[in-house]
Design a protein around this motif. Sequence first.
Motif, mmCIF file in Angstrom:
data_model
loop_
_atom_site.group_PDB
_atom_site.id
_atom_site.type_symbol
_atom_site.label_atom_id
_atom_site.label_comp_id
_atom_site.label_asym_id
_atom_site.label_seq_id
_atom_site.Cartn_x
_atom_site.Cartn_y
_atom_site.Cartn_z
ATOM 1 N N VAL A 142 1.664 -3.864 5.797
ATOM 2 C CA VAL A 142 1.555 -3.349 4.422
ATOM 3 C C VAL A 142 1.342 -4.494 3.437
ATOM 4 N N ALA A 143 2.070 -5.586 3.631
ATOM 5 C CA ALA A 143 1.898 -6.743 2.751
ATOM 6 C C ALA A 143 0.471 -7.278 2.848
ATOM 7 N N GLY A 144 -0.089 -7.283 4.063
ATOM 8 C CA GLY A 144 -1.466 -7.732 4.229
ATOM 9 C C GLY A 144 -2.451 -6.848 3.493
ATOM 10 N N LEU A 145 -2.222 -5.544 3.532
ATOM 11 C CA LEU A 145 -3.092 -4.627 2.796
ATOM 12 C C LEU A 145 -3.016 -4.882 1.293
ATOM 13 N N LEU A 146 -1.801 -5.104 0.786
ATOM 14 C CA LEU A 146 -1.641 -5.366 -0.647
ATOM 15 C C LEU A 146 -2.341 -6.654 -1.065
#
Length: 328
Positions: free
Chosen positions: A65-69
């Motif tokens: 999720v952090a990578g997507l953000l």
Amino acid sequence: MAVSQRESTTALAEGALMAALAAGLALVGLFLPPLQLFTNLIWTLPITVLIVRRDLRTGIMAAFVAGLLVGLLGGVPRAFLLFTQFAAVGLLYGYLFKQGTAPGRMVLAGTLVALISLLCSLGFSFYLAGWSPARLAADLEQMPEHVLEMYRRSGVLEQMAREGVTPEELHGYLENMVDYLKRLLPAILATVALFTAFINYLVAETVLRRLSLTEQRLPPFRHWQLPWYTLWGVIAGLGLSLLGDYEEVTWLKTLGLNILYLYLPLVLGNGLAVVSFFAHRFRWSWFLKAAFLMIFLINIPLGLLVVLGLGLFDPFLGWRKPREAGSP
């Protein structure tokens, strides 16, 4: 059932919070380049903490999720490079801290993962820039000419000529420097991975202890010591280097030089630990410490040689006694 569902909801909420925090730290480094060296080393901490508090699966989901953000707000290529180089170390340390792995094994495993991540990141960077290892080697070979041209335009070359340094001598020195840089590139990358893994471990351990999530604590610096068999690695590197030079086998000499260069920061750190140990054992006054530091700074090459000698022979000769439980 209600308790299990409540725990699942709490874990998801905590994972979302840690993912947002990790993404925020990563974005700070992307948008404020002067802070990037610092944020690169700490942005995975929320993921590490999450794994220790919850489990590896939750940490992987939060990292995704952090990578997507970061990809949405900072660009996919930059996010991919950032996560390729650093995310795996954070995930690994979270798992190993949760398992209670010994610090030495953690740093060794972190170094291997950091090295693989660094190579993947460099490969992706080459792909984006349209480079290749062959082109990089060709660019390095052209570096002496570029440096000489820069010196010529700035007037430095004329000043060096007045001091007795000819352009040919400077060109030869630069060529030798580039040659050693190409030969030692594997050891340089491994050293970068080692420092990345070690600093990440120190920061993660400090934060986890502050949060009462681990009881691990490195011993005082004066008690850090390399295993006795370290000396054989240095002997192997020196022997391969000398044998390759004598037999004129380039790859053998290069292998030996890389082994020696890789051991250099380890032996130097061990030597500094020896100095720290004896400074603590004999209760040096501030005057003696200042005098020792002054002598070291006045003659740095000799000082480094002495410290390297102390670090090299200390594991074999056992100058320091084993640390006892409860000792300061």
